[in-house]
Design a protein around this motif. Structure first.
Motif, PDB file in Angstrom:
ATOM      1  N   SER A 295     -33.847 -35.260  10.323  1.00 28.39           N
ATOM      2  CA  SER A 295     -35.496 -35.416   9.627  1.00 28.39           C
ATOM      3  C   SER A 295     -35.470 -34.053   8.543  1.00 28.39           C
ATOM      4  O   SER A 295     -34.518 -33.344   8.674  1.00 28.39           O
ATOM      5  CB  SER A 295     -36.478 -35.325  10.530  1.00 28.39           C
ATOM      6  N   PRO A 296     -36.300 -34.380   7.616  1.00 27.76           N
ATOM      7  CA  PRO A 296     -36.311 -33.263   6.680  1.00 27.76           C
ATOM      8  C   PRO A 296     -36.707 -31.793   7.504  1.00 27.76           C
ATOM      9  O   PRO A 296     -37.696 -31.871   8.558  1.00 27.76           O
ATOM     10  CB  PRO A 296     -37.468 -33.405   5.790  1.00 27.76           C
TER      11      PRO A 296
ATOM     12  N   GLY B 292     -34.485 -34.611   0.608  1.00 26.32           N
ATOM     13  CA  GLY B 292     -35.469 -34.297   1.660  1.00 26.32           C
ATOM     14  C   GLY B 292     -36.105 -32.903   1.527  1.00 26.32           C
ATOM     15  O   GLY B 292     -37.171 -32.446   2.550  1.00 26.32           O
TER      16      GLY B 292
ATOM     17  N   ALA C 154     -43.063 -34.133  -1.287  1.00 23.90           N
ATOM     18  CA  ALA C 154     -41.408 -34.525  -1.084  1.00 23.90           C
ATOM     19  C   ALA C 154     -41.046 -35.097  -2.476  1.00 23.90           C
ATOM     20  O   ALA C 154     -41.637 -35.754  -3.028  1.00 23.90           O
ATOM     21  CB  ALA C 154     -41.240 -35.589  -0.160  1.00 23.90           C
TER      22      ALA C 154
ATOM     23  N   ALA D 297     -38.475 -45.438   7.801  1.00 15.23           N
ATOM     24  CA  ALA D 297     -39.640 -44.922   6.947  1.00 15.23           C
ATOM     25  C   ALA D 297     -40.590 -45.811   6.724  1.00 15.23           C
ATOM     26  O   ALA D 297     -40.629 -47.291   6.604  1.00 15.23           O
ATOM     27  CB  ALA D 297     -39.108 -44.761   5.263  1.00 15.23           C
TER      28      ALA D 297
ATOM     29  N   GLY E  62     -43.723 -42.477   2.906  1.00 15.43           N
ATOM     30  CA  GLY E  62     -42.286 -41.766   3.509  1.00 15.43           C
ATOM     31  C   GLY E  62     -41.095 -42.228   2.990  1.00 15.43           C
ATOM     32  O   GLY E  62     -40.122 -41.562   3.311  1.00 15.43           O
TER      33      GLY E  62
ATOM     34  N   CYS F  84     -38.340 -41.009   8.920  1.00 14.51           N
ATOM     35  CA  CYS F  84     -39.419 -40.227   7.816  1.00 14.51           C
ATOM     36  C   CYS F  84     -40.526 -40.910   7.718  1.00 14.51           C
ATOM     37  O   CYS F  84     -40.628 -42.163   7.158  1.00 14.51           O
ATOM     38  CB  CYS F  84     -38.743 -39.978   6.422  1.00 14.51           C
TER      39      CYS F  84
END
Length: 285
Positions: free
Chosen positions: A6-7, A92, A109, A175, A179, A266
């Protein structure tokens, strides 16, 4: 166990005055051991320093147009800020954006891959217009209007953790809503998806009117990513997956090797937690 990505945000890339202590020290203030009033003052002091060290760069809007219901495609010209463009190195990553005369900045983002920043001098975003927010003001601007952006922030998706492809042949991507923004960057940046046997994107939205980037699905599939749109409130003509992305994944009933599987999440926190639990449950078979 499946490996989840994940980011992962890191400290802001900002210029720090030599008269201030390092940001890492401020974040280690033992607030839990302070009295409530002192704890609040310490928090405000740390926040004030964070605000002071943020470097804001003016940049004009190159494009703003509808991407889906309540979602807007926003492109910002950063050709005059090569240092910011070059700091975007991974899908990300994100930055802060503020609009003149609007007090609170918003975090966005970056939707475009790093290659676009270096080739065309632009950052692209998918922005959800929320009533009363800075994002709503941004979505109401027009080409040529100037906003201010921070340096690029965060470490982004560490795709090296799911390399080489033959050791991680399965990659599951989940997602929902806006996202999909950093996921677009991930797919278009490339992570050897054609060299893997099973790469799936479960992309959830309320209905097709709220699903951005449908025009990119063919391109993404040609890169080796199978797109599985999932609608929670579809109209009567929809014959694809319905409900939530985690439910669509569970209905697939495809057993995979957990040791060779990467999971990219995300979206809403609850969705990410449930999807990860589903992956763990499937890995027990």
């Amino acid at each position: 166990m499946a490996l989840a990505l994940s980011p992962s945000p890191s400290l802001p890339h900002a210029h720090v005055s030599h008269t201030l202590p390092p940001m890492s020290i401020l974040r280690r203030i033992p607030l839990l051991h302070l009295k409530p009033q002192r704890r609040r003052l310490a928090t405000l002091a740390a926040a004030a320093v964070r605000q002071d060290i943020t470097v804001w760069t003016p940049a004009p809007l190159a494009e703003i147009s509808p991407a889906a219901e309540s979602l807007f495609h926003v492109s910002i010209d950063i050709s005059d800020a090569p240092d910011i463009a070059s700091s975007h190195t991974r899908a990300g990553q994100y930055l802060q954006l503020r609009v003149v005369d609007v007090g609170k900045p918003t975090f966005l983002a970056i939707a475009s891959p790093p290659s676009i920043a270096s080739a065309s001098g632009a950052f692209e975003f998918l922005v959800k217009s929320v009533a009363g927010s800075t994002a709503e003001v941004l979505c109401g601007l027009k080409k040529g209007d100037v906003v201010e952006i921070s340096q690029v922030m965060g470490r982004g998706f560490d795709v090296d953790r799911i390399q080489p492809p033959d050791e991680y042949p399965t990659v599951l991507i989940f997602a929902t809503g806006s996202g999909i923004s950093p996921i677009r960057s991930l797919i278009e940046s490339g992570f050897s998806s054609k060299e893997r046997s099973d790469v799936r994107l479960y992309y959830g939205a309320r209905n097709l009117k709220r699903m951005a980037y449908q025009d990119k699905f063919k391109e993404w599939e040609s890169s080796g990513v199978k797109i599985v749109p999932v609608l929670s409130q579809p109209d009567g003509n929809w014959s694809g997956e319905t409900g939530y992305v985690q439910a669509a994944f569970s209905r697939a009933k495809k057993i995979f090797n957990p040791q060779g599987t990467g999971v990219v999440l995300c979206g809403q926190k609850q969705m990410a937690e449930v999807c990860y639990c589903f992956c763990l449950e499937f890995s027990a078979f």
